[in-house]
Design an enzyme around this catalytic site. Sequence first.
Site, PDB file in Angstrom:
ATOM      1  N   ALA A  50     -23.709  -1.670  -4.653  1.00  0.00           N
ATOM      2  CA  ALA A  50     -25.078  -2.022  -4.242  1.00  0.00           C
ATOM      3  C   ALA A  50     -25.986  -2.211  -5.461  1.00  0.00           C
ATOM      4  O   ALA A  50     -26.781  -3.154  -5.504  1.00  0.00           O
ATOM      5  CB  ALA A  50     -25.639  -0.922  -3.338  1.00  0.00           C
TER       6      ALA A  50
ATOM      7  N   LYS B  98       0.869  -1.178   0.000  1.00  0.00           N
ATOM      8  CA  LYS B  98       0.000   0.000   0.000  1.00  0.00           C
ATOM      9  C   LYS B  98       0.903   1.224   0.000  1.00  0.00           C
ATOM     10  O   LYS B  98       2.047   1.151   0.466  1.00  0.00           O
ATOM     11  CB  LYS B  98      -0.857  -0.002   1.273  1.00  0.00           C
ATOM     12  CG  LYS B  98      -2.131   0.783   1.142  1.00  0.00           C
ATOM     13  CD  LYS B  98      -3.262  -0.073   0.616  1.00  0.00           C
ATOM     14  CE  LYS B  98      -4.522   0.741   0.429  1.00  0.00           C
ATOM     15  NZ  LYS B  98      -5.631  -0.052  -0.084  1.00  0.00           N
TER      16      LYS B  98
END
Length: 391
Positions: free
Chosen positions: A203, A98
């Site tokens: 979603a 990261k």
Amino acid sequence: MIDAPVKNSKKLTEENPNFSLFNQLANYEHEQVVICSDPEVGLKAIIAIHNTTLGPALGGTRMWNYESEEAAIKDVLRLSRGMSYKAAISGLNLGGGKAVIIGDPHTEKTEALFRSFGRFVDGLGGRYITAEDVGMTEREMEWIYSETKYVTGIPKALGGSGNPSPVTAYGVYMGVKACAQKAYGSDSLEGKKIALQGAGNVASFFARHAAKEGAKLYICDIYEDKAKELAEEVGGELVDPDDIYGLDVDIYTPCALGGVINDDTMDQFKCDIIAGGANNVLDDEDKHGQQLLDKGIIYAPDYVINAGGLINIASELEGYNEDRALQNAGNIYNTITDILNYSEDHGIPAHVASNDLAEKRIKTIGHIKNKYSSKANVSGRLGEVYKRFID
Ligand code: NAD
């Protein structure tokens, strides 16, 4: 210049005299941390490579206005370690890494800063491969990409994989089905009541899969129009965001923000399953993970069920193919099944089971790498470098 490292380390620990970078690395078992400094363009970045046993360390670059250098270091160490687990449990031949860029993402972005950062990434020769994360947009990723090929998640037009949300959502859908199989002895979502928190990218794609199979969706979003539009499209019901936790449903699918399983919401849940795309849903991993186990709620660890995004960008390394990425994301079904069975067999929370299995895979594959082999057969845009690191 024998005292140079001491000087640097003093500067990095000025907020907390007891903070030790090397202790942190030892605690989290990191391989390498690279501090990138280019004052002329305002670059202050940290790249953390946690573990490269399975392959090159892949993970996004985050730009954030950290309150201290110590906070930035702790964040990059925590996030890069999480990427090792995520890649390992997902069966990817990737390590964990990261990067964080310290700065205000609203006011401090310049082409020179990101191109300078790209050169630091390039200097690692593929040990670290970056991607987009919080505070970054496609524009900055393209600036980085102009200085290094070690970037994933680039637009389709540039040979990349583009928007990961459809693949993430498909993985979430398959993970929810695996949980249903465990809870009900059938993975069909027909007639199942699902509380869907959020009506954004993940979603929406998830809702379409679930509705197609006959699930009944209860949808909320802080932007009511968005939730209403999605509810109309999938024949669902609009609900108030504050009511989502306590609904009398079978499954709660968080696809909005983190920290939603907390002291306030825990007693509200009436569902059998919690499985969704949002990151860091357990406010306190150990405490709330254990409480879900005690309540008998089946929980799909967030970083496993939402790994479709990582699986998608990882596919770029072998030459991107959306069908293959979807197929690999579909394997989240088997991964979640294994984790739930392991959790049950050992009487431990699902996220602990997942961490155990990830560590086991790193250890086992690390062991077999002791033996000589010819180079792996990988082609594609980053095939050459990938080959070097997975062997
Ligand atoms: P998005 O921004 O498209 O959607 C998030 C939605 O949640 C937005 O519509 C927002 O208005 C809504 N929201 C925010 N707070 C809310 C609240 N309190 N109640 C109800 N709705 C709320 O983001 P996305 O790309 O769909 O990602 C959703 C989650 O999944 C995030 O946690 C993200 O980190 C995680 N995730 C996404 C991907 C991906 O491929 N997009 C991959 C892995 C993880």
